[in-house]
Structures are given as C-alpha cells and as structure tokens.
Design an enzyme around this catalytic site. Sequence first.
Site, PDB file in Angstrom:
ATOM      1  N   GLY B  73      -7.762   5.287   1.239  1.00  0.00           N
ATOM      2  CA  GLY B  73      -7.811   5.607   2.659  1.00  0.00           C
ATOM      3  C   GLY B  73      -8.010   7.097   2.914  1.00  0.00           C
ATOM      4  O   GLY B  73      -8.800   7.497   3.778  1.00  0.00           O
ATOM      5  N   ASN B 153       1.314   4.658  11.343  1.00  0.00           N
ATOM      6  CA  ASN B 153       2.103   4.182  10.220  1.00  0.00           C
ATOM      7  C   ASN B 153       3.603   4.333  10.412  1.00  0.00           C
ATOM      8  O   ASN B 153       4.378   3.535   9.920  1.00  0.00           O
ATOM      9  CB  ASN B 153       1.658   4.900   8.931  1.00  0.00           C
ATOM     10  N   GLN B 181      -3.607   1.114   8.713  1.00  0.00           N
ATOM     11  CA  GLN B 181      -2.461   0.235   8.966  1.00  0.00           C
ATOM     12  C   GLN B 181      -2.851  -1.033   9.715  1.00  0.00           C
ATOM     13  O   GLN B 181      -2.144  -2.036   9.644  1.00  0.00           O
ATOM     14  CB  GLN B 181      -1.391   0.990   9.780  1.00  0.00           C
ATOM     15  N   ALA B 202      -7.304  -0.883   0.783  1.00  0.00           N
ATOM     16  CA  ALA B 202      -6.978  -2.209   0.235  1.00  0.00           C
ATOM     17  C   ALA B 202      -5.479  -2.401   0.049  1.00  0.00           C
ATOM     18  O   ALA B 202      -4.965  -3.499   0.230  1.00  0.00           O
ATOM     19  CB  ALA B 202      -7.703  -2.393  -1.096  1.00  0.00           C
ATOM     20  N   THR B 239     -19.719   5.958 -10.759  1.00  0.00           N
ATOM     21  CA  THR B 239     -19.724   4.538 -11.121  1.00  0.00           C
ATOM     22  C   THR B 239     -18.581   3.835 -10.412  1.00  0.00           C
ATOM     23  O   THR B 239     -17.457   4.334 -10.378  1.00  0.00           O
ATOM     24  CB  THR B 239     -19.595   4.395 -12.653  1.00  0.00           C
ATOM     25  N   CYS B 328      15.410  15.021   5.125  1.00  0.00           N
ATOM     26  CA  CYS B 328      15.970  14.964   3.784  1.00  0.00           C
ATOM     27  C   CYS B 328      15.271  13.926   2.918  1.00  0.00           C
ATOM     28  O   CYS B 328      15.507  13.874   1.719  1.00  0.00           O
ATOM     29  CB  CYS B 328      17.476  14.732   3.844  1.00  0.00           C
TER      30      CYS B 328
HETATM   31  C1  LIG Z   1      -2.597   5.570   8.702  1.00  0.00           C
HETATM   32  C2  LIG Z   1      -2.889   5.927   7.281  1.00  0.00           C
HETATM   33  N1  LIG Z   1      -3.989   6.631   6.990  1.00  0.00           N
HETATM   34  C3  LIG Z   1      -4.295   6.962   5.734  1.00  0.00           C
HETATM   35  C4  LIG Z   1      -3.503   6.596   4.680  1.00  0.00           C
HETATM   36  C5  LIG Z   1      -3.895   7.034   3.305  1.00  0.00           C
HETATM   37  O1  LIG Z   1      -4.352   5.987   2.524  1.00  0.00           O
HETATM   38  P1  LIG Z   1      -4.360   6.100   0.942  1.00  0.00           P
HETATM   39  O2  LIG Z   1      -2.944   6.247   0.527  1.00  0.00           O
HETATM   40  O3  LIG Z   1      -4.981   4.813   0.487  1.00  0.00           O
HETATM   41  O4  LIG Z   1      -5.174   7.275   0.569  1.00  0.00           O
HETATM   42  C6  LIG Z   1      -2.321   5.859   4.939  1.00  0.00           C
HETATM   43  C7  LIG Z   1      -1.386   5.421   3.905  1.00  0.00           C
HETATM   44  O5  LIG Z   1      -1.252   5.775   2.804  1.00  0.00           O
HETATM   45  C8  LIG Z   1      -2.022   5.513   6.275  1.00  0.00           C
HETATM   46  O6  LIG Z   1      -0.920   4.831   6.570  1.00  0.00           O
HETATM   47 ZN   LIG Z   2      20.086  17.130   3.128  1.00  0.00          ZN
END
Ligand SMILES: Cc1ncc(COP(=O)(O)O)c(C=O)c1O
Ligand SMILES: [Zn+2]
Lengths: 150, 390
Positions: B73, B153, B181, B202, B239, B328
């Site tokens: 992503g 997310n 997401q 994926a 590739t 944290c």
């Molecule tokens: C909204 C969103 N964008 C991009 C990503 C990045 O994807 P990736 O970890 O496959 O590079 C994530 C999660 O990891 C995501 O939740």
């Molecule tokens: Zn702390």
Amino acid sequence: MSMYNEKVIAAFMNPKNVGAMENPDGVGEVGNATCGDVMKIYLRVKDERIEDIRFETFGCAAAIATSSMATEMVKGRTIEEALKLTNRDVANALGGLPPEKIHCSLLAEEGIRAAVEDYRRRSQGLPSLPPRHEAVCHHDLAGSEEPRGD
Amino acid sequence: MPLRMVYMDHSATTFVDQAVLEKMLPFFSEKYGNPNSVHAWGREVRSSVEEARMNVARLVNAEPREILFTGGGSEADNLAIKGVAENLGEKGRHLVTTAIEHHAVLDTFKWLGKHGYDVTILPVDGDGLVDLDEFRNALRPDTILASVMYANNEVGTIQPIHEMGSICREKGVLFHTDAVQAAGHIPIDLKELPVDLLTMAAHKMYGPKGVGALYVRKGVRIAPLVHGGGQEFGLRSGTENTAGLVGFGAAAELAMKRIASGEIEEERRLRDLLIDGLLLRIEDSSLTGHRTLRLPFHASFCIRYIEGEAMLLRLDFAGIGASSGSACTSGSLEPSYVLLAMGLDHATAHGSLRLTLGKDTSEEDIAYILETLPPIVQTLRAMSPFKKNS
Ligand SMILES: Cc1ncc(COP(=O)(O)O)c(C=O)c1O
Ligand SMILES: [Zn+2]
C-alpha cells in the site's frame, strides 16, 4: 509496543502501594497528561522515615511498574535515603527498561522528590505546592520512533 | 494461557486465507517461471498474473489494464502522489490532502512540500470527516492533485469520496484515494466513482503482505518511481512477485464474494454489538470516528482516565490483540495525530483503543471482550490519579 522483561510485567500486573492515602504528610504530583504519564505520590512520614507510601499513576506499563518498584524501594527508608533514589536505580531493580521507556521511569524519582518537598513545606507550616504539571516532558530523552503498526 | 485468543487487529493486518495460501504455494515451487519469458514456464505464470490482475480489477469494477501491482500500500500511495507531481509539475505545484491520512500519504506530501510543491493539509471535524466546502475551496487553478483516504485506519470513518471526486472533476484536478482499509470490505465501483487513482493492499483483505495495487484510470498519466525492465506498463519495473500477485488476486476474488453474499452485514452486526456493549459497560468511554459512516469491521474508542498501552498489555495477557494510538505505544511521546486532528485533547487521546474485527470473529469473541475489558479498565482506573470526583 515495547518489549518488557518479566520483572517489569510482574510489577505492572501486580503493582504494590497503589491508591490514594488519607491524610498524607506529603503529596507530589508530577508529569504531564500531554506526554502520557502523570504520577501522584503520597507519603506518611514519622521521625524522618517513610512509614508508608502510595502512588496513583496515569501511564503506560513502564510508568506503572516503576511507580510500584520505586515506592517499594523507599518504603521504610529515611527521607535522606529516599532522595538518593534515581530512575536508574529503579530501572536496574526492574532488570532494565526498553530505551524509549526511560522517560516514563523518570517520573518515579521526580514524584518522590516532589512529595518530600511538599512534606518539608508542610512541616514548616507552608502551603502545599501545586502539582508540577509543567514538569519536563523529557522529549529529548525519548527513543527514536518505532515503526507504526498499520 | 488465556481463556481464549481473540485477534482484534485486522486493521493492522489480516491472516492469509487458507484458499489464498494454497493458490500461492505453487509459485514458490513448480511454477517458478518469469512471467516475462516467452517459453512455456514463463507463459503459464504470465496467465496467472493476468488472471490475478483481472480479479483485483473486478473487485473495484475497473479494467485489468487500469490495475498495476506494487510492493504494498505504501508504495502505491507514493507512486500515485509522486507520479502525478512529477508528471504535472509543469502545470501546477499545488497539492491538497488531509490531516488524517496514513503516513504513506502524509509524509509523501510533506516530502514534496520540501521539494518545491505547495501542500494544503485540510482539517477534519470531530467525526474525522473532511468538510466538502472546505475541500472545494482548497482547490486552486494551480492544484494538480487532491488525495483523501477512503476510510481511516485509526477511527474507521468513511469519507464522501464520490462527492469529492465530482468536485475534482469539475475543477480539473486529479483525485487519488487511499482505499487500503476500505477495499475488499465495502463495495467500490470505479465505473461510477469519479476517482483517478486508488490504492489497495492485499494484506488487509486476507492476502499476503508486501503486495499492493494502484488503480490508474485509463488516460491518466503518472511517472514511475522504479525504472528498469518496464514491467507493470512501465510504471513499476522489476520481475513480478508472482506468488504475491496471485495471492492478491485470490484474496480479491474471495472479498468480492464476501461483499456480494452479505457476510459484511454480519460483521457489521458484531461490530455494533461490540460498540454498543462497550459504551454501555464502560463509563466515560466514547466512540472515535463516525458512528454510521464507518468501516463495517472497525470499532475504536477513547477510554478516559487511563493510558492505552497499559490497556493493550493487559488485554494481551487476556488473549486479546488490540491496538492504540497512545504515545506510549509508538514511543514518540505524541498520541495519535489522527485523534488530535479530530479535536481530542492529549489525555483523552492517550486512552485510545482500537478493536478491528475479522471474518472469523464470532459472537463469543465479542462476548469475551465485553467481559474481559471492563475489569481491566476498572483496575487501571483505580491506579489513576484522574478519577471522577477527584
Ligand atoms: C490507510 C492505509 N494506507 C496505507 C497503508 C500502508 O500499506 P502497506 O503497509 O501495505 O504499505 C496502510 C496500512 O498499513 C493503511 O492502513
Ligand atoms: Zn510511558
């Protein structure tokens, strides 16, 4: 999330000296909600010796574990001995903390000092100090950022 | 050992579906050919890669030619944004995005901001929604690209992507959406949706990690990030990760079936049981993100007076895998920028908790969480100096 050793986990899961104290002889509140950790320490002092100590902590596992360990370490000690306690002593007693958690452990040392200071002021008939929320955020001491989960 | 193991972090990643894995495995062994080779070994793998492309295209109702595979992503986000910036940099230097984007988008824009582009970062409201008028007003004659995530997310809020896309069309601005997401979880129809570029991954839909796709609408031109042998229509050389692409195709096919069969509705029902149950059982807790315009598998909260990492660790010991945007947990000392952008104060943001359901999550799992979490919150609150009436 940080990796903690078993001692830290044990102190976090079963912390000692938790909760407020009625009529304490000194109270110290340090930390900063912005930063994510706030600690309040209550002291009962007799003949310059810490007879009882309690804590309330808003914070992560490291902050809670160090609160528990630090209070255990100074309980029954003289005020003078307690003031010598450093965050390093506490971290060592816990078998070490992840580097990015050192800033969380500083609060215990500061909290005890603030409570002792408050106790001293009270014994001199001075009013209590307000909570030290401006207390250093220790941003400079923070570890580098970990990769994010998603 | 905990009584039950309940993984509730499907926004971070999902497991690979068994059927997906089985389709992938031969590409690590007997089907080892390079899809760019002309011989039988290569041709067989090429047809599988193209079948995968077709399945990913179908998931979002696009043409196979409009889908290009990437290494995840983040790469697809980078390719979309830098690819447009590079290609249209002569036409204009202004870019628009939002404060709650994933770092793969936000940090890419910030990087472009340091390299001669002018970036507008739009705020969001308390539910995490971008205001359409503000969005419209942000688009200038020199704006070349706007990018708004389909669904967030951290808080699950789904944006009015259709409306934003229409505004971009009207103004002649390219529109990208990070649908990492959302894709595979809610219906997306690119024949009907005015979006020019769309990112998928994926591993958020029961496929493998390190495989993503960028939809590039026919006629939209972008510059590549990776130069070389000219694979993926010249936009992503190298590739192909054949097993990964095949896995993505298989996952997309399954996701399409899940969406069509109404399985998503069951997930939504369990999500609502969790949201309503948690808010009822835990005082001074609140939902983060929009109540209804939200991902069907996503539940996120702020639990006042306590800190997220402490909560996560105790949940972990009880067999529940969750996540939080507290400082944290990141080691950064700053709580989630998404929650702050939504107007939450720091102390509240430190108490954030995200529980994201998966296709194997059962009603018993939800019941277990609703039974396990309240005593954990109670214990941590008893330790906290920020209690009510104090
Ligand atoms: C909204 C969103 N964008 C991009 C990503 C990045 O994807 P990736 O970890 O496959 O590079 C994530 C999660 O990891 C995501 O939740
Ligand atoms: Zn702390």
